[in-house]
Each structure stands twice: as structure tokens, then as C-alpha cells.
Design a protein around this motif. Structure first.
Motif, PDB file in Angstrom:
ATOM      1  N   LEU A   1      -6.899 -21.408  -3.614  1.00  0.00           N
ATOM      2  CA  LEU A   1      -6.801 -19.951  -3.621  1.00  0.00           C
ATOM      3  C   LEU A   1      -6.507 -19.392  -2.241  1.00  0.00           C
ATOM      4  CD1 LEU A   1      -9.791 -18.985  -5.880  1.00  0.00           C
ATOM      5  CD2 LEU A   1      -7.412 -18.856  -6.430  1.00  0.00           C
ATOM      6  N   SER A   2      -6.857 -20.138  -1.183  1.00  0.00           N
ATOM      7  CA  SER A   2      -6.747 -19.576   0.162  1.00  0.00           C
ATOM      8  C   SER A   2      -5.355 -19.736   0.755  1.00  0.00           C
ATOM      9  CB  SER A   2      -7.750 -20.256   1.093  1.00  0.00           C
ATOM     10  OG  SER A   2      -7.255 -21.506   1.491  1.00  0.00           O
ATOM     11  N   HIS A   3      -4.482 -20.532   0.116  1.00  0.00           N
ATOM     12  CA  HIS A   3      -3.191 -20.858   0.732  1.00  0.00           C
ATOM     13  C   HIS A   3      -2.144 -19.821   0.344  1.00  0.00           C
ATOM     14  CE1 HIS A   3       0.567 -23.146   1.345  1.00  0.00           C
ATOM     15  NE2 HIS A   3      -0.085 -23.620   2.378  1.00  0.00           N
ATOM     16  N   ILE A   4      -1.547 -19.217   1.356  1.00  0.00           N
ATOM     17  CA  ILE A   4      -0.425 -18.298   1.128  1.00  0.00           C
ATOM     18  C   ILE A   4       0.826 -19.081   1.512  1.00  0.00           C
ATOM     19  CG2 ILE A   4       0.346 -15.939   1.552  1.00  0.00           C
ATOM     20  CD1 ILE A   4      -2.451 -15.560   2.856  1.00  0.00           C
ATOM     21  N   LYS A   5       1.999 -18.626   1.066  1.00  0.00           N
ATOM     22  CA  LYS A   5       3.221 -19.412   1.255  1.00  0.00           C
ATOM     23  C   LYS A   5       3.539 -19.600   2.738  1.00  0.00           C
ATOM     24  CE  LYS A   5       8.026 -19.421  -0.224  1.00  0.00           C
ATOM     25  NZ  LYS A   5       7.991 -20.847  -0.552  1.00  0.00           N
ATOM     26  N   ASN A   6       3.795 -20.848   3.120  1.00  0.00           N
ATOM     27  CA  ASN A   6       4.121 -21.267   4.488  1.00  0.00           C
ATOM     28  C   ASN A   6       3.048 -20.909   5.506  1.00  0.00           C
ATOM     29  OD1 ASN A   6       6.565 -22.440   3.888  1.00  0.00           O
ATOM     30  ND2 ASN A   6       7.608 -20.471   3.963  1.00  0.00           N
ATOM     31  N   SER A   7       1.804 -20.902   5.091  1.00  0.00           N
ATOM     32  CA  SER A   7       0.765 -20.579   6.069  1.00  0.00           C
ATOM     33  C   SER A   7       0.266 -21.847   6.739  1.00  0.00           C
ATOM     34  CB  SER A   7      -0.396 -19.871   5.382  1.00  0.00           C
ATOM     35  OG  SER A   7      -0.973 -20.719   4.439  1.00  0.00           O
ATOM     36  N   THR A   8      -0.323 -21.682   7.911  1.00  0.00           N
ATOM     37  CA  THR A   8      -0.816 -22.814   8.689  1.00  0.00           C
ATOM     38  C   THR A   8      -2.320 -22.692   8.870  1.00  0.00           C
ATOM     39  OG1 THR A   8      -0.585 -23.989  10.761  1.00  0.00           O
ATOM     40  CG2 THR A   8      -0.305 -21.619  10.816  1.00  0.00           C
ATOM     41  N   ALA A   9      -2.902 -23.674   9.550  1.00  0.00           N
ATOM     42  CA  ALA A   9      -4.353 -23.752   9.637  1.00  0.00           C
ATOM     43  C   ALA A   9      -4.926 -22.594  10.449  1.00  0.00           C
ATOM     44  CB  ALA A   9      -4.752 -25.071  10.283  1.00  0.00           C
TER      45      ALA A   9
ATOM     46  N   ALA B   1      -2.485 -13.012  12.262  1.00  0.00           N
ATOM     47  CA  ALA B   1      -2.910 -12.523  10.955  1.00  0.00           C
ATOM     48  C   ALA B   1      -1.848 -12.720   9.898  1.00  0.00           C
ATOM     49  CB  ALA B   1      -3.272 -11.045  11.053  1.00  0.00           C
ATOM     50  N   SER B   2      -0.570 -12.811  10.298  1.00  0.00           N
ATOM     51  CA  SER B   2       0.489 -12.983   9.303  1.00  0.00           C
ATOM     52  C   SER B   2       0.843 -14.443   9.075  1.00  0.00           C
ATOM     53  CB  SER B   2       1.739 -12.219   9.731  1.00  0.00           C
ATOM     54  OG  SER B   2       2.200 -12.742  10.957  1.00  0.00           O
ATOM     55  N   LYS B   3       0.286 -15.353   9.905  1.00  0.00           N
ATOM     56  CA  LYS B   3       0.676 -16.759   9.767  1.00  0.00           C
ATOM     57  C   LYS B   3      -0.396 -17.661   9.188  1.00  0.00           C
ATOM     58  CE  LYS B   3       3.664 -18.557  13.048  1.00  0.00           C
ATOM     59  NZ  LYS B   3       3.925 -18.929  14.437  1.00  0.00           N
ATOM     60  N   ILE B   4      -1.660 -17.366   9.435  1.00  0.00           N
ATOM     61  CA  ILE B   4      -2.693 -18.331   9.072  1.00  0.00           C
ATOM     62  C   ILE B   4      -3.143 -18.136   7.628  1.00  0.00           C
ATOM     63  CG2 ILE B   4      -3.504 -18.473  11.412  1.00  0.00           C
ATOM     64  CD1 ILE B   4      -5.835 -16.760  10.648  1.00  0.00           C
TER      65      ILE B   4
ATOM     66  N   ILE C   1      -6.731 -21.988  12.928  1.00  0.00           N
ATOM     67  CA  ILE C   1      -7.308 -22.351  14.232  1.00  0.00           C
ATOM     68  C   ILE C   1      -6.299 -21.918  15.280  1.00  0.00           C
ATOM     69  CG2 ILE C   1      -8.008 -24.244  15.705  1.00  0.00           C
ATOM     70  CD1 ILE C   1      -8.788 -25.703  13.123  1.00  0.00           C
ATOM     71  N   ILE C   2      -6.735 -21.108  16.220  1.00  0.00           N
ATOM     72  CA  ILE C   2      -5.796 -20.519  17.174  1.00  0.00           C
ATOM     73  C   ILE C   2      -5.705 -21.405  18.402  1.00  0.00           C
ATOM     74  CG2 ILE C   2      -5.415 -18.571  18.684  1.00  0.00           C
ATOM     75  CD1 ILE C   2      -6.548 -16.812  16.555  1.00  0.00           C
ATOM     76  N   ASP C   3      -4.508 -21.930  18.664  1.00  0.00           N
ATOM     77  CA  ASP C   3      -4.256 -22.684  19.895  1.00  0.00           C
ATOM     78  C   ASP C   3      -2.838 -22.344  20.348  1.00  0.00           C
ATOM     79  OD1 ASP C   3      -2.995 -23.913  17.846  1.00  0.00           O
ATOM     80  OD2 ASP C   3      -3.694 -25.929  18.278  1.00  0.00           O
ATOM     81  N   LYS C   4      -2.164 -23.290  21.009  1.00  0.00           N
ATOM     82  CA  LYS C   4      -0.843 -22.981  21.566  1.00  0.00           C
ATOM     83  C   LYS C   4       0.201 -22.736  20.478  1.00  0.00           C
ATOM     84  CE  LYS C   4      -1.530 -25.687  25.717  1.00  0.00           C
ATOM     85  NZ  LYS C   4      -1.350 -27.048  26.246  1.00  0.00           N
ATOM     86  N   ALA C   5       0.055 -23.362  19.321  1.00  0.00           N
ATOM     87  CA  ALA C   5       1.081 -23.249  18.292  1.00  0.00           C
ATOM     88  C   ALA C   5       1.045 -21.906  17.578  1.00  0.00           C
ATOM     89  CB  ALA C   5       0.920 -24.382  17.273  1.00  0.00           C
ATOM     90  N   VAL C   6      -0.132 -21.278  17.528  1.00  0.00           N
ATOM     91  CA  VAL C   6      -0.248 -19.985  16.860  1.00  0.00           C
ATOM     92  C   VAL C   6      -0.660 -18.941  17.885  1.00  0.00           C
ATOM     93  CG1 VAL C   6      -1.478 -18.693  15.110  1.00  0.00           C
ATOM     94  CG2 VAL C   6      -0.852 -21.030  14.669  1.00  0.00           C
TER      95      VAL C   6
END
Lengths: 86, 80, 124, 113
Positions: free
Chosen positions: C53-61, C74-77, C63-68
Motif C-alpha cells: 500500500l505504501s508504494h507509489i509509482k517510481n518511488s524510492t526508499a 516529498a514527491s520522490k519517496i 531515507i534522505i542521503d545524497k541520492a535524494v
């Protein structure tokens, strides 16, 4: 080019897991199943590393680290149980 | 591409769950239940939840199998 | 058609089928340890459904680091709340499984049998 | 840059070939000890090669990948050793083509000399 080669590698890893699953269903003894379980675990580490590359996140590799540390424990417990008792 | 991997992992999980339910040998059923936890952990990584995958790999696949075999060992010692 | 061929739908279907297999194992098997294994499969399937239920399309983990980056996090995770709930649920599932196995051990020491049909003390 | 990524991808492909051969060996081999031989050795080498290929491709991840390789290299032979020992003391039948069995009682004097 690079993505094509890595997708081919992923398909081959999935085929390896599928063959180990075949031995898991077919195997005549408990020890055959334990070895198939071990091969599935070690192949899963490679699949997790490939997923981490395609997602571009380094944090996914921690799961592979935990797999490499803890996967042998359950197999050791199975072997000790079969041999004489825990 | 990840959708095909998810379909593959789902089929593997269902086959292993059927083995865990229907096999006569109890030890084989316990190992199959551990393998279900293992591939569920890979599925959690595909769903972008690495913390849940870490917990499932250590508890659902490792510690759960150890507890089941501990109880089987206690049962075998009771017979002696 | 295309909403049936997404990652969320496939994992949710896998989770529900695993729940069905677990319940069928709990109600059809006669061995006590097999019943506990069916409960364990049921628990795993329920956790897969809640995480899907928690997965939105093309979302990532989450956890905030260099990649996010923080500004567009808020629009990616993915949604972190069901993941935290499942994290608690896995540990509680291990506790419940250990309790059921302790009951199995006590019952076996009483009657020397793992068959569910030999425990008929509460029938009349 | 491009050449290094291609080399890393080729090493990963080689590792996945070894993993596939480990799975094939675990299906095709005739008895348990040959299956342990094929499965554990081939899959360990395949995992090490594929992780090494990813380390070549992406140099920021190299230390974590080397730690994973170290753990796999240590823990995987332990598990296969325990399983094969348990199977031998349990009395698993070997295939007819087996030449030497150094753990059995009949050959113990030969192995001690």
C-alpha cells in the motif's frame, strides 16, 4: 549497452534461482533441501546488488550485508540438528 | 523490468508456500517457510522498503527457523 | 488493463494468495507444527499487503542521503508510515510464533502426540 | 569511462554465468556430496565476481561491496562444511563412482599415516 548486459545477468541469476527451486521441490532428503536453500540465499545477494545498482541507492546494499552475515546461521542450525542435536 | 522480477518472485513464493503446507516431512516444511521469508525480503526491496527488508531477513528467515528447530530438538529429547 | 500490470497490484495479489495459503494450511493440517507454520505464512502475507500500500509509482526508499535531495523529497519517496507499522508487526509476529511453539511443547509433554485429534479434553 | 563500465558489466555477466552453472550442477549431479561441491563453490565464485563487477562500475560503492565479498567468502564454506559433515555421519549413500572416502572407518588408518 551496459543496461542490456546487466539485464542479461539478472535473467541468468533468476534462472539459477529457478534451478535451485527445482532441486528444492525434487530433492530426496533434507540435506539436499538445505543445500538448495543455501544456493538460493547466495544468489539472492547478487540479485539485491543488481537491484541496488538499478535503483541507484547505496542503502539497499545493507540488506545484502545482513544476508551475508546471517544466512549461514540457519544452515548451521539445520546441520547441527541433523547430526546429533542442537 | 522490475514488474517481471516481481512476478517471478511471487510465483517462487507461492510454490514454496505450497511446499511448506503439503510436504509430509516437518523439517522440509520449516526450511520452506524460511525460504518464503527470504524471497519476501527481496520483494520488500523492490517495494522500496529496505528497513523492513532488513528486519524480515534477520527475523523471518533466520531467527524463526532457529526457533522451530529448537522446539523440534526439545521434542526429540522428550522421546528419549 | 494497465493498472493490473503494476508493481503494487502484483505484490498485493501475491500477499493475498499467501494469506489464503496460510489460512488453508491452518484449517486443513492435523500436525501442530504445521499449524504454526501456516500462521507464520499468514503473517508474512499480511505484511506484504500492508507494505504494497505504501508504494507509489517510481518511488524510492524514504531515507534522505545524497541520492535524494531534501527539497524534492516529498514527491520522490514512498510513504514511510506503513513501513514503520510493518516493522513493529514482524517483531510481534515472531513473539506470537514463539508463544505458540511453547504451547506446542507443553502439549507434547502432556500427551506425547502432535496430532490435533488427540486433544479432545474440551469436547463433550 | 565507458570502457570501465563495460568491463564491469562483463565481469558481472561472468559471475551470473557461474551462478547459473551452480544451479545447473545442483540439479544434474548424481549424489549429495557432488551437489554440495557444485552448488557451493560455483555460487560463491559467481557472487564474488558479480559484486566485484559492480565495484568496478561504481567506485563510490567499493568499500561496502568489498565488505560483503569478505563476509560471503568467510561464511559460505562454514555452512557447506557443516551440512556435508552431518550428511556423512547420518549415512547418506554415495554414488558408485566414488574413489576415496577418507572419513569412513575403513580408511581411517590410511588417512592418519
Amino acid at each position: 549497452m551496459v543496461n542490456t548486459i546487466l539485464i542479461m545477468a539478472g535473467v541468468l541469476m533468476a534462472l539459477g534461482i529457478l534451478l535451485a527451486l527445482f532441486r528444492f521441490i525434487l530433492g530426496p532428503d533434507v540435506t539436499d533441501r538445505a543445500i538448495a536453500f543455501d544456493v538460493m540465499t547466495v544468489s539472492s545477494i547478487s540479485v539485491i546488488a543488481l537491484i541496488a545498482y538499478f535503483a541507484g541507492r547505496v542503502i539497499y546494499l545493507d540488506v545484502a550485508l545482513v544476508y551475508g552475515l546471517l544466512s549461514f546461521l540457519s544452515v548451521v542450525v539445520i546441520g547441527r540438528y541433523i547430526e546429533r542435536g542442537l | 523490468m522490475s514488474i517481471l522480477l516481481a512476478i517471478f518472485l511471487g510465483l517462487v513464493i507461492l510454490v514454496l508456500a505450497g511446499t511448506a503446507i503439503y510436504h509430509k516431512n516437518t523439517k522440509v516444511a520449516i526450511i520452506a517457510a524460511g525460504a518464503v521469508g527470504l524471497f519476501a525480503s527481496v520483494l520488500y526491496i523492490l517495494l522500496a522498503a529496505p528497513d523492513v527488508a532488513l528486519t524480515e531477513a534477520s527475523i523471518g528467515s533466520g531467527l524463526s527457523t532457529i526457533i522451530f528447530f529448537y522446539v523440534l530438538n526439545k521434542i526429540r529429547q522428550t522421546n528419549d | 488493463m494497465t493498472q493490473y500490470f503494476s508493481l503494487e497490484f502484483i505484490t498485493m495479489l501475491t500477499g493475498f494468495l499467501l494469506i489464503i495459503v496460510g489460512i488453508w494450511g491452518m484449517i486443513s493440517q492435523k500436525n501442530l507444527i504445521k499449524i504454526v507454520i501456516g500462521f507464520s505464512l499468514f503473517d508474512t502475507g499480511l505484511n506484504i499487503v500492508i507494505v504494497s500500500l505504501s508504494h507509489i509509482k517510481n518511488s524510492t526508499a524514504p531515507i534522505i542521503d545524497k541520492a535524494v535531495d531534501v527539497s524534492q523529497a516529498a514527491s520522490k519517496i514512498a510513504d514511510p508510515v506503513p513501513q514503520a507499522l510493518v516493522l513493529t508487526s514482524i517483531v510481534i509476529g515472531l513473539g506470537v510464533t514463539a508463544l505458540m511453539l511453547a504451547y506446542v511443547l507443553r502439549l507434547y509433554r502432556e500427551k506425547k502426540s502432535l496430532d490435533i485429534n488427540s486433544y479432545t479434553d474440551l469436547k463433550w | 569511462m565507458e570502457i570501465r563500465e563495460t568491463v564491469g558489466a562483463a565481469v558481472t555477466l561472468l559471475g551470473s554465468v557461474f551462478i547459473f552453472l551452480g544451479g545447473l550442477g545442483i540439479v544434474r549431479m548424481p549424489d549429495l556430496f557432488n551437489r554440495i561441491q557444485a552448488g557451493t563453490k560455483a555460487s560463491t565464485l559467481g557472487t564474488i565476481l558479480s559484486l566485484l563487477g559492480l565495484a568496478i562500475m561504481n567506485e563510490a560503492w567499493i568499500w561496502k561491496l568489498l565488505v560483503i565479498i569478505f563476509f560471503v567468502l568467510i561464511t559460505n564454506p562454514i555452512s557447506s562444511n557443516v551440512i556435508s559433515r552431518a550428511a556423512h555421519f547420518r549415512g547418506t549413500r554415495m554414488t558408485n563412482k566414488t574413489v576415496a572416502d577418507l572419513l569412513s572407518d575403513k580408511n581411517k588408518k590410511i588417512s592418519e599415516e
